[in-house]
Design a protein around this motif. Structure first.
Motif, PDB file in Angstrom:
ATOM      1  N   VAL A  46       0.837  -1.195   0.000  1.00  0.00           N
ATOM      2  CA  VAL A  46       0.000   0.000   0.000  1.00  0.00           C
ATOM      3  C   VAL A  46       0.879   1.256   0.000  1.00  0.00           C
ATOM      4  CG1 VAL A  46      -0.416   0.343   2.500  1.00  0.00           C
ATOM      5  CG2 VAL A  46      -2.189   0.919   0.834  1.00  0.00           C
ATOM      6  N   ARG A  47       1.996   1.215   0.692  1.00  0.00           N
ATOM      7  CA  ARG A  47       2.924   2.355   0.663  1.00  0.00           C
ATOM      8  C   ARG A  47       3.473   2.558  -0.744  1.00  0.00           C
ATOM      9  NH1 ARG A  47       4.656   4.313   5.566  1.00  0.00           N
ATOM     10  NH2 ARG A  47       4.093   3.098   7.422  1.00  0.00           N
ATOM     11  N   ARG A  48       3.880   1.476  -1.418  1.00  0.00           N
ATOM     12  CA  ARG A  48       4.422   1.551  -2.780  1.00  0.00           C
ATOM     13  C   ARG A  48       3.364   2.067  -3.753  1.00  0.00           C
ATOM     14  NH1 ARG A  48       3.306  -1.811  -6.488  1.00  0.00           N
ATOM     15  NH2 ARG A  48       2.890  -3.579  -5.100  1.00  0.00           N
ATOM     16  N   GLU A  49       2.162   1.531  -3.650  1.00  0.00           N
ATOM     17  CA  GLU A  49       1.093   1.917  -4.574  1.00  0.00           C
ATOM     18  C   GLU A  49       0.757   3.405  -4.478  1.00  0.00           C
ATOM     19  OE1 GLU A  49      -0.497   0.459  -7.029  1.00  0.00           O
ATOM     20  OE2 GLU A  49       0.273  -1.570  -6.815  1.00  0.00           O
ATOM     21  N   LEU A  50       0.660   3.943  -3.262  1.00  0.00           N
ATOM     22  CA  LEU A  50       0.337   5.365  -3.122  1.00  0.00           C
ATOM     23  C   LEU A  50       1.489   6.244  -3.599  1.00  0.00           C
ATOM     24  CD1 LEU A  50      -2.379   6.680  -1.919  1.00  0.00           C
ATOM     25  CD2 LEU A  50      -2.146   4.233  -1.758  1.00  0.00           C
ATOM     26  N   ARG A  51       2.693   5.766  -3.439  1.00  0.00           N
ATOM     27  CA  ARG A  51       3.861   6.480  -3.967  1.00  0.00           C
ATOM     28  C   ARG A  51       3.777   6.513  -5.499  1.00  0.00           C
ATOM     29  NH1 ARG A  51       7.624   3.166  -2.127  1.00  0.00           N
ATOM     30  NH2 ARG A  51       7.204   3.825  -0.014  1.00  0.00           N
ATOM     31  N   GLU A  52       3.440   5.368  -6.117  1.00  0.00           N
ATOM     32  CA  GLU A  52       3.352   5.286  -7.572  1.00  0.00           C
ATOM     33  C   GLU A  52       2.149   6.057  -8.123  1.00  0.00           C
ATOM     34  OE1 GLU A  52       5.236   0.769  -7.890  1.00  0.00           O
ATOM     35  OE2 GLU A  52       3.140   1.084  -8.421  1.00  0.00           O
ATOM     36  N   GLU A  53       1.012   5.963  -7.456  1.00  0.00           N
ATOM     37  CA  GLU A  53      -0.225   6.538  -7.987  1.00  0.00           C
ATOM     38  C   GLU A  53      -0.387   8.024  -7.737  1.00  0.00           C
ATOM     39  OE1 GLU A  53      -3.213   3.973  -6.296  1.00  0.00           O
ATOM     40  OE2 GLU A  53      -2.896   2.446  -7.838  1.00  0.00           O
ATOM     41  N   LEU A  54       0.056   8.504  -6.559  1.00  0.00           N
ATOM     42  CA  LEU A  54      -0.123   9.920  -6.215  1.00  0.00           C
ATOM     43  C   LEU A  54       1.174  10.640  -5.881  1.00  0.00           C
ATOM     44  CD1 LEU A  54      -3.273  10.381  -3.947  1.00  0.00           C
ATOM     45  CD2 LEU A  54      -2.987  10.930  -6.360  1.00  0.00           C
ATOM     46  N   VAL A  72       2.799  10.264  -3.012  1.00  0.00           N
ATOM     47  CA  VAL A  72       2.756  10.618  -1.590  1.00  0.00           C
ATOM     48  C   VAL A  72       3.253   9.458  -0.730  1.00  0.00           C
ATOM     49  CG1 VAL A  72       0.846  12.254  -1.857  1.00  0.00           C
ATOM     50  CG2 VAL A  72       0.349   9.887  -1.274  1.00  0.00           C
ATOM     51  N   GLU A  73       3.777   9.805   0.405  1.00  0.00           N
ATOM     52  CA  GLU A  73       4.169   8.823   1.415  1.00  0.00           C
ATOM     53  C   GLU A  73       3.036   8.712   2.429  1.00  0.00           C
ATOM     54  OE1 GLU A  73       6.914   6.989   1.231  1.00  0.00           O
ATOM     55  OE2 GLU A  73       7.535   8.053  -0.578  1.00  0.00           O
ATOM     56  N   LEU A  74       2.932   7.556   3.059  1.00  0.00           N
ATOM     57  CA  LEU A  74       1.899   7.314   4.061  1.00  0.00           C
ATOM     58  C   LEU A  74       2.492   7.365   5.461  1.00  0.00           C
ATOM     59  CD1 LEU A  74      -0.082   4.360   2.442  1.00  0.00           C
ATOM     60  CD2 LEU A  74      -0.439   6.826   2.194  1.00  0.00           C
ATOM     61  N   LEU A  75       1.717   7.893   6.384  1.00  0.00           N
ATOM     62  CA  LEU A  75       2.103   7.976   7.793  1.00  0.00           C
ATOM     63  C   LEU A  75       1.066   7.234   8.626  1.00  0.00           C
ATOM     64  CD1 LEU A  75       2.787  11.828   7.837  1.00  0.00           C
ATOM     65  CD2 LEU A  75       4.478  10.003   7.523  1.00  0.00           C
ATOM     66  N   ASP A  76       1.482   6.743   9.785  1.00  0.00           N
ATOM     67  CA  ASP A  76       0.567   6.110  10.745  1.00  0.00           C
ATOM     68  C   ASP A  76      -0.307   5.038  10.089  1.00  0.00           C
ATOM     69  OD1 ASP A  76       1.554   7.866  12.686  1.00  0.00           O
ATOM     70  OD2 ASP A  76       0.045   9.379  12.186  1.00  0.00           O
ATOM     71  N   ASP A  89      -5.935   2.154   7.283  1.00  0.00           N
ATOM     72  CA  ASP A  89      -6.099   3.537   7.703  1.00  0.00           C
ATOM     73  C   ASP A  89      -4.717   4.177   7.622  1.00  0.00           C
ATOM     74  OD1 ASP A  89      -7.283   5.845   8.915  1.00  0.00           O
ATOM     75  OD2 ASP A  89      -6.415   5.237  10.829  1.00  0.00           O
ATOM     76  N   CYS A  90      -4.656   5.462   7.314  1.00  0.00           N
ATOM     77  CA  CYS A  90      -3.364   6.137   7.235  1.00  0.00           C
ATOM     78  C   CYS A  90      -3.581   7.640   7.153  1.00  0.00           C
ATOM     79  CB  CYS A  90      -2.577   5.659   6.019  1.00  0.00           C
ATOM     80  SG  CYS A  90      -3.405   6.024   4.455  1.00  0.00           S
ATOM     81  N   ARG A  91      -2.476   8.349   7.216  1.00  0.00           N
ATOM     82  CA  ARG A  91      -2.447   9.782   6.922  1.00  0.00           C
ATOM     83  C   ARG A  91      -1.498   9.970   5.747  1.00  0.00           C
ATOM     84  NH1 ARG A  91      -0.207  13.309  10.136  1.00  0.00           N
ATOM     85  NH2 ARG A  91       1.174  11.814  11.122  1.00  0.00           N
ATOM     86  N   LEU A  92      -1.702  11.059   4.989  1.00  0.00           N
ATOM     87  CA  LEU A  92      -0.848  11.371   3.861  1.00  0.00           C
ATOM     88  C   LEU A  92       0.214  12.371   4.287  1.00  0.00           C
ATOM     89  CD1 LEU A  92      -3.673  11.870   1.221  1.00  0.00           C
ATOM     90  CD2 LEU A  92      -2.335   9.793   1.643  1.00  0.00           C
TER      91      LEU A  92
END
Length: 155
Positions: free
Chosen positions: A50-58, A60-64, A90-93
């Motif tokens: 999920v961290r990799r996907e959000l980095r690739e798609e948007l 952004v890095e994920l927190l918490d 669940d996460c924060r951006l």
């Protein structure tokens, strides 16, 4: 050959809003919404995916990052049957500017796929949120303290 796909998705929240992308299935003439994320690669944990996907798609890095739950998703879309095991996080951006825009932009590797904040209450049969059961899972988590749903087990 049919197979079960392991998927990890992120559900950052902005009050009662959840970050989703909008897509249209022309075979069913249905516009639907889904959190960002994607397939888990062999040897990769769901959280790493999920961290990799959000980095690739948007970008952004994920927190918490915390596991909220796992949903099994049996569906028919785009003219074929599908079966997924979906890890919901669940996460924060890390990029605070994403929270300031209702229309966030497009998925980097899928031009034309809009990313936006939508109220959890806005999803219904006419504009569903997938995977099935996600609205219920997120509504339940809104009412209960998140600490109860920690992904860490303790005696």
């Amino acid at each position: 050959m049919s197979s079960i796909r392991a998927v990890a998705v992120a559900v950052p929240r902005r009050g009662d809003d959840v970050l989703v992308f909008e897509y249209h299935d022309s075979t069913k003439d249905e516009t639907f919404y889904r959190p960002l994320g994607g397939g888990i690669d062999f040897g990769e944990t769901a959280e790493a995916a999920v961290r990799r996907e959000l980095r690739e798609e948007l970008g952004v890095e994920l927190l918490d990052v915390r596991l909220l739950g796992v949903l099994e998703n049996l569906f028919h879309a785009f003219g074929r049957d599908g079966h997924e095991i979906v890890f919901i996080f669940d996460c924060r951006l890390s990029d605070q500017s994403v929270y300031e825009r209702d229309a966030v932009g497009e998925i980097r590797d899928d031009a034309g796929t809009k990313v936006m904040w939508r109220s959890l209450n806005s999803f219904d049969a006419g504009s569903p949120l997938y995977p099935a059961g996600l609205v219920g899972l997120l509504s339940e988590r809104r009412r209960l303290p998140l600490s109860r749903f920690s992904s860490r087990w303790s005696p």
